[in-house]
Design a protein around this motif. Structure first.
Motif, PDB file in Angstrom:
ATOM      1  N   LYS A 131       0.842  -1.207   0.000  1.00 22.86           N
ATOM      2  CA  LYS A 131       0.000   0.000   0.000  1.00 22.86           C
ATOM      3  C   LYS A 131       0.870   1.247   0.000  1.00 22.86           C
ATOM      4  N   ASP A 132       1.859   1.267   0.878  1.00 26.17           N
ATOM      5  CA  ASP A 132       2.758   2.417   0.956  1.00 26.17           C
ATOM      6  C   ASP A 132       3.592   2.552  -0.311  1.00 26.17           C
ATOM      7  N   ALA A 133       4.080   1.426  -0.836  1.00 29.21           N
ATOM      8  CA  ALA A 133       4.878   1.464  -2.063  1.00 29.21           C
ATOM      9  C   ALA A 133       4.037   1.961  -3.236  1.00 29.21           C
ATOM     10  N   LEU A 134       2.811   1.479  -3.331  1.00 28.93           N
ATOM     11  CA  LEU A 134       1.917   1.902  -4.404  1.00 28.93           C
ATOM     12  C   LEU A 134       1.637   3.399  -4.304  1.00 28.93           C
ATOM     13  N   ALA A 135       1.306   3.862  -3.120  1.00 29.04           N
ATOM     14  CA  ALA A 135       1.013   5.282  -2.934  1.00 29.04           C
ATOM     15  C   ALA A 135       2.230   6.142  -3.254  1.00 29.04           C
ATOM     16  N   THR A 136       3.401   5.707  -2.838  1.00 29.73           N
ATOM     17  CA  THR A 136       4.630   6.459  -3.113  1.00 29.73           C
ATOM     18  C   THR A 136       4.861   6.585  -4.613  1.00 29.73           C
ATOM     19  N   MET A 137       4.640   5.501  -5.334  1.00 27.44           N
ATOM     20  CA  MET A 137       4.868   5.513  -6.777  1.00 27.44           C
ATOM     21  C   MET A 137       3.823   6.360  -7.513  1.00 27.44           C
ATOM     22  N   LEU A 138       2.589   6.366  -7.017  1.00 26.45           N
ATOM     23  CA  LEU A 138       1.511   7.087  -7.694  1.00 26.45           C
ATOM     24  C   LEU A 138       1.428   8.557  -7.304  1.00 26.45           C
ATOM     25  N   ALA A 139       2.012   8.928  -6.180  1.00 27.18           N
ATOM     26  CA  ALA A 139       1.860  10.284  -5.654  1.00 27.18           C
ATOM     27  C   ALA A 139       2.335  11.349  -6.637  1.00 27.18           C
ATOM     28  N   ASN A 140       3.315  11.059  -7.438  1.00 24.03           N
ATOM     29  CA  ASN A 140       3.871  12.052  -8.356  1.00 24.03           C
ATOM     30  C   ASN A 140       3.493  11.796  -9.808  1.00 24.03           C
ATOM     31  N   ASP A 141       2.557  10.885 -10.025  1.00 23.19           N
ATOM     32  CA  ASP A 141       2.168  10.522 -11.385  1.00 23.19           C
ATOM     33  C   ASP A 141       0.805  11.133 -11.700  1.00 23.19           C
ATOM     34  N   PRO A 142       0.769  12.224 -12.468  1.00 25.78           N
ATOM     35  CA  PRO A 142      -0.512  12.863 -12.758  1.00 25.78           C
ATOM     36  C   PRO A 142      -1.454  11.971 -13.577  1.00 25.78           C
ATOM     37  N   GLU A 143      -0.886  11.084 -14.380  1.00 21.56           N
ATOM     38  CA  GLU A 143      -1.696  10.145 -15.151  1.00 21.56           C
ATOM     39  C   GLU A 143      -1.366   8.738 -14.682  1.00 21.56           C
ATOM     40  N   ARG A 144      -2.282   8.155 -13.977  1.00 22.10           N
ATOM     41  CA  ARG A 144      -2.044   6.810 -13.446  1.00 22.10           C
ATOM     42  C   ARG A 144      -2.087   5.771 -14.553  1.00 22.10           C
ATOM     43  N   PRO A 145      -1.259   4.749 -14.412  1.00 22.54           N
ATOM     44  CA  PRO A 145      -1.264   3.677 -15.404  1.00 22.54           C
ATOM     45  C   PRO A 145      -2.629   2.977 -15.442  1.00 22.54           C
ATOM     46  N   GLU A 146      -2.975   2.501 -16.627  1.00 28.92           N
ATOM     47  CA  GLU A 146      -4.212   1.747 -16.773  1.00 28.92           C
ATOM     48  C   GLU A 146      -4.092   0.436 -15.995  1.00 28.92           C
ATOM     49  N   VAL A 147      -5.160   0.053 -15.350  1.00 25.93           N
ATOM     50  CA  VAL A 147      -5.165  -1.191 -14.576  1.00 25.93           C
ATOM     51  C   VAL A 147      -5.229  -2.364 -15.542  1.00 25.93           C
ATOM     52  N   GLN A 148      -4.259  -3.255 -15.419  1.00 25.19           N
ATOM     53  CA  GLN A 148      -4.210  -4.444 -16.270  1.00 25.19           C
ATOM     54  C   GLN A 148      -5.045  -5.567 -15.665  1.00 25.19           C
ATOM     55  N   ASP A 149      -5.425  -6.498 -16.495  1.00 30.39           N
ATOM     56  CA  ASP A 149      -6.162  -7.677 -16.045  1.00 30.39           C
ATOM     57  C   ASP A 149      -5.135  -8.747 -15.661  1.00 30.39           C
ATOM     58  N   PRO A 150      -5.012  -9.070 -14.380  1.00 33.42           N
ATOM     59  CA  PRO A 150      -3.980 -10.032 -13.963  1.00 33.42           C
ATOM     60  C   PRO A 150      -4.222 -11.445 -14.493  1.00 33.42           C
ATOM     61  N   ARG A 151      -5.424 -11.721 -14.974  1.00 31.74           N
ATOM     62  CA  ARG A 151      -5.672 -13.052 -15.549  1.00 31.74           C
ATOM     63  C   ARG A 151      -4.882 -13.252 -16.835  1.00 31.74           C
ATOM     64  N   GLU A 152      -4.389 -12.155 -17.408  1.00 35.35           N
ATOM     65  CA  GLU A 152      -3.602 -12.238 -18.637  1.00 35.35           C
ATOM     66  C   GLU A 152      -2.102 -12.363 -18.363  1.00 35.35           C
ATOM     67  N   TRP A 153      -1.704 -12.287 -17.107  1.00 34.73           N
ATOM     68  CA  TRP A 153      -0.295 -12.380 -16.758  1.00 34.73           C
ATOM     69  C   TRP A 153       0.152 -13.838 -16.721  1.00 34.73           C
ATOM     70  N   THR A 154       1.394 -14.074 -17.066  1.00 38.20           N
ATOM     71  CA  THR A 154       1.988 -15.401 -16.932  1.00 38.20           C
ATOM     72  C   THR A 154       2.805 -15.398 -15.645  1.00 38.20           C
ATOM     73  N   LEU A 155       2.456 -16.271 -14.727  1.00 33.19           N
ATOM     74  CA  LEU A 155       3.125 -16.324 -13.433  1.00 33.19           C
ATOM     75  C   LEU A 155       4.135 -17.456 -13.388  1.00 33.19           C
ATOM     76  N   ASP A 156       5.186 -17.250 -12.619  1.00 41.00           N
ATOM     77  CA  ASP A 156       6.185 -18.280 -12.384  1.00 41.00           C
ATOM     78  C   ASP A 156       5.794 -19.093 -11.153  1.00 41.00           C
TER      79      ASP A 156
END
Length: 131
Positions: free
Chosen positions: A48-73
């Motif tokens: 939560k803190d890491a996410l907030a820190t990364m987003l705090a200075n980003d005026p345009e937030r990245p689009e939320v991806q669908d994790p079902r499309e990710w390939t996991l190890d």
């Protein structure tokens, strides 16, 4: 007042190595976001803190991806992290990303004792500022 809630999927990777047993959290949505914890709940709380820190200075937030499309190890799983950006920014204000170096044994001690190093460094700097 309307609250700004940011919610993103993350990848939890379980590790069992010389540093011990812990979980690392990353997100393909938020490049450079990395945090960890000894347990899944601790890792997600730190995320939560890491996410907030990364987003705090980003005026345009990245689009939320669908994790079902990710390939996991092996040893990976997905989860979702939400943070109230309104509350976070009221508490911490605008942030900047800084990399710091600390001795390896101190890093190991911080992990073992579930200490958020970014939070400790921020609080220490505030204490110095007030002195």
């Amino acid at each position: 007042m309307k609250q700004d809630i940011a919610t993103y999927p993350v990848i939890l990777t379980e590790y069992n190595d010389e540093s011990g047993h812990y979980y690392v959290v990353t997100s393909p949505n938020i490049q450079g976001m990395v945090t960890d914890g000894e347990t899944i709940p601790e890792a997600l709380e730190n995320a939560k803190d890491a996410l907030a820190t990364m987003l705090a200075n980003d005026p345009e937030r990245p689009e939320v991806q669908d994790p079902r499309e990710w390939t996991l190890d092996k040893g990976q799983q997905t989860s979702w992290v939400s943070v109230n950006m309104t509350r976070w920014l009221n508490k911490y204000g605008k942030t900047v990303r800084r990399n710091i170096s600390i001795p390896a044994d101190l890093n190991d001690w911080a992990k073992k004792n579930k200490i958020n190093v970014s939070k400790v460094a921020t609080e220490a700097l505030y204490d110095l500022q007030e002195a």
